[in-house]
Design a protein around this motif. Structure first.
Motif, PDB file in Angstrom:
ATOM      1  N   ARG A   1       0.690  -1.155  -0.235  1.00  0.00           N
ATOM      2  CA  ARG A   1      -0.099  -0.011   0.027  1.00  0.00           C
ATOM      3  C   ARG A   1       0.855   1.093  -0.017  1.00  0.00           C
ATOM      4  O   ARG A   1       0.364   2.340  -0.351  1.00  0.00           O
ATOM      5  CB  ARG A   1      -0.890   0.223   1.243  1.00  0.00           C
ATOM      6  N   GLU A   2       2.151   1.198   0.559  1.00  0.00           N
ATOM      7  CA  GLU A   2       3.132   2.523   0.590  1.00  0.00           C
ATOM      8  C   GLU A   2       3.913   2.491  -0.719  1.00  0.00           C
ATOM      9  O   GLU A   2       4.640   3.139  -0.658  1.00  0.00           O
ATOM     10  CB  GLU A   2       3.704   2.367   1.923  1.00  0.00           C
ATOM     11  N   GLY A   3       3.713   1.742  -1.756  1.00  0.00           N
ATOM     12  CA  GLY A   3       4.324   1.767  -2.761  1.00  0.00           C
ATOM     13  C   GLY A   3       5.414   0.895  -3.087  1.00  0.00           C
ATOM     14  O   GLY A   3       6.339   1.012  -3.948  1.00  0.00           O
ATOM     15  N   TRP A   4       5.719  -0.142  -2.360  1.00  0.00           N
ATOM     16  CA  TRP A   4       6.699  -0.953  -2.429  1.00  0.00           C
ATOM     17  C   TRP A   4       6.157  -2.302  -3.583  1.00  0.00           C
ATOM     18  O   TRP A   4       5.014  -2.244  -3.649  1.00  0.00           O
ATOM     19  CB  TRP A   4       7.124  -1.704  -1.262  1.00  0.00           C
ATOM     20  N   THR A   5       7.270  -2.736  -4.179  1.00  0.00           N
ATOM     21  CA  THR A   5       6.828  -3.914  -5.125  1.00  0.00           C
ATOM     22  C   THR A   5       7.684  -4.992  -4.384  1.00  0.00           C
ATOM     23  O   THR A   5       8.705  -4.886  -3.870  1.00  0.00           O
ATOM     24  CB  THR A   5       7.186  -3.666  -6.514  1.00  0.00           C
ATOM     25  N   LEU A   6       7.084  -6.268  -4.796  1.00  0.00           N
ATOM     26  CA  LEU A   6       7.674  -7.583  -4.300  1.00  0.00           C
ATOM     27  C   LEU A   6       8.421  -8.354  -5.725  1.00  0.00           C
ATOM     28  O   LEU A   6       7.620  -8.712  -6.535  1.00  0.00           O
ATOM     29  CB  LEU A   6       6.960  -8.395  -3.665  1.00  0.00           C
ATOM     30  N   LEU A   7       9.693  -8.402  -5.884  1.00  0.00           N
ATOM     31  CA  LEU A   7      10.442  -9.029  -6.867  1.00  0.00           C
ATOM     32  C   LEU A   7      10.782 -10.375  -6.439  1.00  0.00           C
ATOM     33  O   LEU A   7      10.887 -10.698  -5.536  1.00  0.00           O
ATOM     34  CB  LEU A   7      11.787  -8.169  -7.171  1.00  0.00           C
ATOM     35  N   HIS A   8      10.747 -11.397  -7.660  1.00  0.00           N
ATOM     36  CA  HIS A   8      11.109 -12.799  -7.209  1.00  0.00           C
ATOM     37  C   HIS A   8      12.672 -12.789  -7.568  1.00  0.00           C
ATOM     38  O   HIS A   8      13.055 -12.884  -8.746  1.00  0.00           O
ATOM     39  CB  HIS A   8      10.480 -13.543  -8.184  1.00  0.00           C
ATOM     40  N   ALA A   9      13.483 -12.504  -6.740  1.00  0.00           N
ATOM     41  CA  ALA A   9      14.969 -12.413  -6.816  1.00  0.00           C
ATOM     42  C   ALA A   9      15.894 -12.592  -5.428  1.00  0.00           C
ATOM     43  O   ALA A   9      14.910 -12.570  -4.543  1.00  0.00           O
ATOM     44  CB  ALA A   9      15.323 -10.844  -7.204  1.00  0.00           C
TER      45      ALA A   9
END
Length: 377
Positions: free
Chosen positions: A142-150
């Motif tokens: 919600r705060e603008g973070w994204t979650l990467l598969h890395a």
């Protein structure tokens, strides 16, 4: 019912408080999240603002919720590889039970307060930590973070993000670098957000899956075996066949029936430090992208290629097959972040140095090559 044991988790501006009537649950949360997310004990009686997870070790409470769920229409779904009976009332409260695990869930306030009741300590502690992590994830998204598969490692605050499909060498690369001076930030996924002119990176705490063959190649097999024989334990999600193989000294990869999926060692986050001597990073700023692949016939080297980020490099609802948002914690947010945030991160990452590399089966040669490459970033 009293909840004298309290732990708070903090990642960037997101926080969750875990309360329980048993210290086993809160101790588990501090151990599991402590090195990567700021997890600390808070005094009884202190104000618990923000999202809450309350866990009761109480057979009667579990039985009461189980009776309520079965007394009304419910759906049967799967959550964390277990059967879950799920019901929702007119107020939006979601109640579920996992009969095989002896767990009951009650999610209120649009996912802002989740109460768990369990019959035994370890399943309750695992479930509580899982819910707390999902609540932190939802707050960060919600705060603008994204979650990467890395995978990711950090050196002097600069994060190297490592991408690739299963078997490409993400874990191998990250652990080799972490064993040679870098800090381990993430084994399989990482949060990223554009902050000013930089991309900030946060870890995603989870048990790390390491194959028996890789464990042996990295020189860590005997460490794990000795610890197990001394009475210490790996993460309880590890299959018993893996534990038996370790104790018996079998070093070859272990496969599930059918041979499509390898059964791996499940390492607690803090065991990277206490068992393997690897330092954990709590954050960093993205500096470069690495795309490895394994070729036993080649010497480790940088190779030509046009690999860029794709949809599979972001976590999303379709990739979260084990932990769907049955309890309304994410309120419809994509599991990998909002589209604007993902676009911004994609564009920023595209501007960073990209390196495609080939790794061999010579672990020492790989380690020397990667250490030199990372030092130049």
């Amino acid at each position: 019912m009293s909840t004298p044991h309290r732990t708070r988790l903090q990642a960037a501006d997101a926080s969750v408080t875990v309360l329980s009537n048993t210290a086993f649950v809160t101790d588990w949360a501090r151990r599991y999240f402590g090195p990567w997310w700021n997890a600390f004990e808070i005094p009884a009686g202190s104000v618990c603002a923000g999202p809450l997870v309350t866990a009761y070790l109480d057979d009667k409470a579990y039985t009461h919720l189980a009776t309520r769920v079965r007394s009304c229409p419910y759906d049967e779904v799967t959550y964390a590889k277990a059967r879950l009976l799920l019901a929702q009332d007119s107020t939006g409260t979601i109640t579920g039970i996992s009969p095989d695990e002896g767990l009951a869930y009650r999610s209120e306030q649009l996912g802002g307060h989740v109460t768990l009741s369990g019959r035994t300590t370890e399943p309750l502690a695992l479930a509580t930590a899982r819910i707390a992590r999902e609540m932190i994830r939802a707050a960060l998204l919600r705060e603008g973070w994204t979650l990467l598969h890395a995978s990711a490692v950090v050196r002097d605050g600069r994060a190297l993000l490592i991408f690739g499909s299963k078997g490409a060498g993400k874990t191998t690369t990250a652990l080799l670098l972490a064993g040679h001076g870098a800090q381990l930030l993430a084994n399989d996924r990482v949060f990223v957000k554009a902050v000013g002119d930089e991309l900030s990176v946060l870890p995603w705490p989870s048990a790390a899956a390491v194959g028996l063959g890789l464990l042996d190649a990295l020189g860590l097999y005997d460490v794990v075996r000795d610890r197990l024989q001394a009475g210490e334990q790996l993460h309880p999600t590890q299959h018993q066949d893996v534990t038996d193989a370790l104790v018996a000294g079998h070093r070859e990869p272990l496969w599930e029936p059918g041979g499509k999926r390898e059964r791996k060692v499940q390492v607690f986050p803090d065991q990277f430090a206490t068992w393997f001597g690897m330092e954990l990073a709590t954050g960093g700023r993205a500096a470069a992208l690495l795309f490895p692949r394994i070729d036993p016939t080649s010497a480790p080297a940088v190779i030509d290629g046009a690999r860029t980020l794709g949809e599979s490099d972001f976590m999303s609802g379709s990739t979260e097959d084990r932990y769907p948002d049955h309890f309304g914690l994410a309120a419809g947010i994509n599991g990998g972040g909002s589209d604007p945030a993902r676009t911004t991160v994609t564009n920023r990452l595209a501007a960073l140095p990209h390196h495609q590399v080939v790794l061999s089966h010579d672990i020492q040669a790989n380690a020397d090559f990667l250490a030199e490459l990372a030092a130049d970033l």
